[in-house]
Design a protein around this motif. Sequence first.
Motif, mmCIF file in Angstrom:
data_model
loop_
_atom_site.group_PDB
_atom_site.id
_atom_site.type_symbol
_atom_site.label_atom_id
_atom_site.label_comp_id
_atom_site.label_asym_id
_atom_site.label_seq_id
_atom_site.Cartn_x
_atom_site.Cartn_y
_atom_site.Cartn_z
ATOM 1 N N HIS A 121 -29.005 -12.113 -41.942
ATOM 2 C CA HIS A 121 -28.275 -11.761 -40.724
ATOM 3 C C HIS A 121 -29.100 -10.703 -39.988
ATOM 4 C CE1 HIS A 121 -25.014 -10.002 -38.258
ATOM 5 N NE2 HIS A 121 -24.414 -11.164 -38.406
ATOM 6 N N VAL A 123 -28.286 -7.939 -38.659
ATOM 7 C CA VAL A 123 -27.938 -6.569 -39.065
ATOM 8 C C VAL A 123 -27.516 -6.569 -40.530
ATOM 9 C CG1 VAL A 123 -26.443 -4.584 -38.637
ATOM 10 C CG2 VAL A 123 -27.138 -6.046 -36.728
ATOM 11 N N MET A 124 -28.041 -5.652 -41.324
ATOM 12 C CA MET A 124 -27.665 -5.562 -42.734
ATOM 13 C C MET A 124 -26.261 -5.004 -42.861
ATOM 14 S SD MET A 124 -28.509 -6.297 -45.713
ATOM 15 C CE MET A 124 -27.957 -6.003 -47.387
ATOM 16 N N SER A 125 -25.488 -5.584 -43.771
ATOM 17 C CA SER A 125 -24.147 -5.085 -44.057
ATOM 18 C C SER A 125 -24.227 -3.927 -45.050
ATOM 19 C CB SER A 125 -23.311 -6.212 -44.664
ATOM 20 O OG SER A 125 -22.279 -5.679 -45.456
ATOM 21 N N PRO A 126 -23.665 -2.757 -44.688
ATOM 22 C CA PRO A 126 -23.692 -1.620 -45.615
ATOM 23 C C PRO A 126 -23.008 -1.945 -46.947
ATOM 24 C CG PRO A 126 -23.013 -0.901 -43.422
ATOM 25 C CD PRO A 126 -23.046 -2.399 -43.395
ATOM 26 N N LEU A 127 -22.055 -2.880 -46.916
ATOM 27 C CA LEU A 127 -21.329 -3.223 -48.138
ATOM 28 C C LEU A 127 -22.092 -4.204 -49.022
ATOM 29 C CD1 LEU A 127 -17.832 -3.469 -46.443
ATOM 30 C CD2 LEU A 127 -18.551 -1.727 -48.073
ATOM 31 N N ARG A 129 -25.709 -3.818 -49.170
ATOM 32 C CA ARG A 129 -27.084 -3.328 -49.206
ATOM 33 C C ARG A 129 -27.623 -3.082 -50.608
ATOM 34 N NH1 ARG A 129 -24.086 1.032 -49.289
ATOM 35 N NH2 ARG A 129 -24.930 3.038 -49.970
ATOM 36 N N TYR A 131 -27.076 -4.886 -53.356
ATOM 37 C CA TYR A 131 -27.232 -6.070 -54.203
ATOM 38 C C TYR A 131 -27.847 -7.277 -53.485
ATOM 39 C CZ TYR A 131 -23.885 -3.049 -56.519
ATOM 40 O OH TYR A 131 -23.266 -1.951 -57.066
ATOM 41 N N ALA B 10 -19.634 -1.294 -39.273
ATOM 42 C CA ALA B 10 -19.357 -1.527 -40.704
ATOM 43 C C ALA B 10 -19.847 -0.312 -41.472
ATOM 44 C CB ALA B 10 -20.075 -2.780 -41.190
ATOM 45 N N TYR B 11 -19.133 0.046 -42.522
ATOM 46 C CA TYR B 11 -19.630 1.137 -43.356
ATOM 47 C C TYR B 11 -19.133 1.050 -44.786
ATOM 48 C CZ TYR B 11 -15.331 3.263 -41.337
ATOM 49 O OH TYR B 11 -14.067 3.496 -40.871
ATOM 50 N N ASP B 12 -19.942 1.613 -45.660
ATOM 51 C CA ASP B 12 -19.584 1.823 -47.055
ATOM 52 C C ASP B 12 -19.032 3.245 -47.111
ATOM 53 O OD1 ASP B 12 -19.601 2.635 -49.715
ATOM 54 O OD2 ASP B 12 -21.475 1.606 -50.189
ATOM 55 N N ASN B 15 -19.437 7.470 -49.775
ATOM 56 C CA ASN B 15 -19.966 8.833 -49.669
ATOM 57 C C ASN B 15 -19.454 9.618 -48.459
ATOM 58 O OD1 ASN B 15 -21.560 8.558 -52.040
ATOM 59 N ND2 ASN B 15 -22.984 7.294 -50.858
ATOM 60 N N HIS B 59 -13.625 1.616 -46.860
ATOM 61 C CA HIS B 59 -14.754 0.964 -46.201
ATOM 62 C C HIS B 59 -14.322 0.268 -44.903
ATOM 63 C CE1 HIS B 59 -16.361 1.605 -50.173
ATOM 64 N NE2 HIS B 59 -15.421 0.841 -50.692
ATOM 65 N N HIS B 80 -27.349 -1.503 -30.617
ATOM 66 C CA HIS B 80 -27.233 -1.658 -32.078
ATOM 67 C C HIS B 80 -28.578 -1.415 -32.769
ATOM 68 C CE1 HIS B 80 -28.628 -5.729 -31.151
ATOM 69 N NE2 HIS B 80 -28.828 -5.927 -32.440
ATOM 70 N N ASN B 84 -29.008 1.609 -35.274
ATOM 71 C CA ASN B 84 -29.265 1.272 -36.678
ATOM 72 C C ASN B 84 -30.579 1.860 -37.183
ATOM 73 O OD1 ASN B 84 -26.844 -0.071 -37.001
ATOM 74 N ND2 ASN B 84 -27.691 -2.061 -36.418
ATOM 75 N N ASP B 89 -28.251 4.076 -44.252
ATOM 76 C CA ASP B 89 -28.056 2.689 -44.696
ATOM 77 C C ASP B 89 -26.600 2.300 -44.883
ATOM 78 O OD1 ASP B 89 -30.711 2.233 -44.770
ATOM 79 O OD2 ASP B 89 -30.896 2.222 -46.957
ATOM 80 N N ASP B 90 -25.739 3.277 -45.092
ATOM 81 C CA ASP B 90 -24.348 2.927 -45.394
ATOM 82 C C ASP B 90 -23.451 2.864 -44.148
ATOM 83 O OD1 ASP B 90 -24.420 5.665 -45.143
ATOM 84 O OD2 ASP B 90 -23.658 6.099 -47.154
ATOM 85 N N ALA B 92 -23.538 0.817 -40.228
ATOM 86 C CA ALA B 92 -24.301 -0.099 -39.368
ATOM 87 C C ALA B 92 -23.481 -0.504 -38.147
ATOM 88 C CB ALA B 92 -24.702 -1.355 -40.142
ATOM 89 N N ILE B 93 -24.161 -0.607 -37.007
ATOM 90 C CA ILE B 93 -23.541 -1.114 -35.785
ATOM 91 C C ILE B 93 -23.754 -2.621 -35.758
ATOM 92 C CG2 ILE B 93 -23.468 -0.983 -33.259
ATOM 93 C CD1 ILE B 93 -22.796 1.669 -34.758
ATOM 94 N N LEU B 94 -22.654 -3.386 -35.754
ATOM 95 C CA LEU B 94 -22.760 -4.842 -35.760
ATOM 96 C C LEU B 94 -22.868 -5.391 -34.341
ATOM 97 C CD1 LEU B 94 -20.034 -5.699 -38.440
ATOM 98 C CD2 LEU B 94 -22.462 -5.202 -38.787
ATOM 99 N N LEU B 130 -17.815 -0.560 -56.901
ATOM 100 C CA LEU B 130 -17.727 0.315 -55.724
ATOM 101 C C LEU B 130 -16.765 -0.216 -54.660
ATOM 102 C CD1 LEU B 130 -21.528 1.122 -55.304
ATOM 103 C CD2 LEU B 130 -19.773 2.590 -56.322
ATOM 104 N N TYR B 131 -16.464 -1.516 -54.701
ATOM 105 C CA TYR B 131 -15.694 -2.123 -53.607
ATOM 106 C C TYR B 131 -14.432 -2.848 -54.057
ATOM 107 C CZ TYR B 131 -20.371 -1.225 -51.823
ATOM 108 O OH TYR B 131 -21.564 -0.625 -51.515
#
Lengths: 248, 248
Positions: A121, A123-127, A129, A131, B10-12, B15, B59, B80, B84, B89-90, B92-94, B130-131
């Motif tokens: 994709h 843009v990388m998905s932070p969720l 990243r 794995y 999107a974000y993790d 942290n 998240h 974006h 970005n 990394d955790d 991201a602008i989609l 983590l999710y």
Amino acid sequence: MLKNIKLTVAYDGTNYHGFQEQRGTGLITIQEVLESTLSRLARKRIQVIGAGRTDAGVHAQGQVVNFRSENWPVPTAKIHLAMNSLLPDDVAILKAEEVESEFHARFSAKAKTYRYSIYHHPVMSPLHRLYYYHEPRKLDIDIMKKAAALLLGTHDFKCFQSQGATVKDTIRTIYRAEITYEPPILLLELKGNGFLYNMVRIITGTLCNIGLGRTTWQQMEEIIKSKNRALAGVTAPPHGLSLKEVEY
Amino acid sequence: MLKNIKLTVAYDGTNYHGFQEQRGTGLITIQEVLESTLSRLARKRIQVIGAGRTDAGVHAQGQVVNFRSENWPVPTAKIHLAMNSLLPDDVAILKAEEVESEFHARFSAKAKTYRYSIYHHPVMSPLHRLYYYHEPRKLDIDIMKKAAALLLGTHDFKCFQSQGATVKDTIRTIYRAEITYEPPILLLELKGNGFLYNMVRIITGTLCNIGLGRTTWQQMEEIIKSKNRALAGVTAPPHGLSLKEVEY
């Protein structure tokens, strides 16, 4: 009585320097975490044999190890509970079984399956990243599938072995080379009787070259025949790789 | 010219101390990370409005924010990429879009969809930890689906609001309450016109009680009618929750 116990192990390799013990380096490995946990339970030094020596940053959903012990104190059905209560969150025992004394996690293995996961994709998905390897460029998946099919069977895969590896016999058999794509998730699964050092990651890099149109799918055959590492693609990063299953 | 820009983010949340800025606390939030990145690009202070104030550890796959700026320097199609390249990394602008001046990420929202993810297996997978919330006990999924259906429609959901919340109007409409189960992954998706503080996490705790047989599915109706937080289940942990989509 000497028991031989087989453990199925999953781990998030992000924070480990690979599976194999690296004595005196101060680097933490999966093997050391497993051995120190088992040694605590047995109140003596226990050593494990791992089926696959996954590299730093590589994950596992189904690594297999075994260990032998005299007077092992924990009932087999309780081993996973006892170990999981002591292990860090990023390592888990999925199953423990008693096996015959000849069983050796590495030498008895008939086949291993590795999975390489790509997030395809812009843009990388932070969720994802941790794995998934991020490939933002357009890949032609159908062409990659054609190239993957050429990996099947018994070949000398020297071209997919990292420089410096000491293995002499580079002939391996690939039983399955499957690409599945549910956008944006692209999965490559390879099942074989064994894998050379970095083989799955170099195959992934080569297939990406093909998907990007830098190499034709027919060239996969020539690359294998050449036995020349320089003709294959780059070694894809470790965090996309996972040891999915070991069969006996 | 004043521009109003809508960002899908999107974000993790692992942290971060939630979405909302917490001035003077020294705690890092998603809002602060977005604002500092936008302020760097604009070379002046930019403030963002978020659709949902996700909690610490929660998240997002589709949070929406907007910001207004005079003489904003980055073409909308490049925002974006510019962001970005600066964001950690955790986060991201989609997507970035120019919207009409009245658009307000929170007040213009028509519906939000939250997803709660459960790993339903005796042993937790390190690669999901983590999710996903780990539920090792046996859940009756069909019964949970019946209970979830009772959430649909317009109700006073006071029973699912954490103590101490200041919102007076606790009436909300739930448009969709869907449970899907592909073992061991159990997903609960709730779409509504708005959600009270901790509402999705308390609903999840209540549905787990029902799945475990501690509460019958018919009691869901009584719990809602009671408006009594004490009758609902515990607040499920934040790391299983994700803001999936905001609709306008």
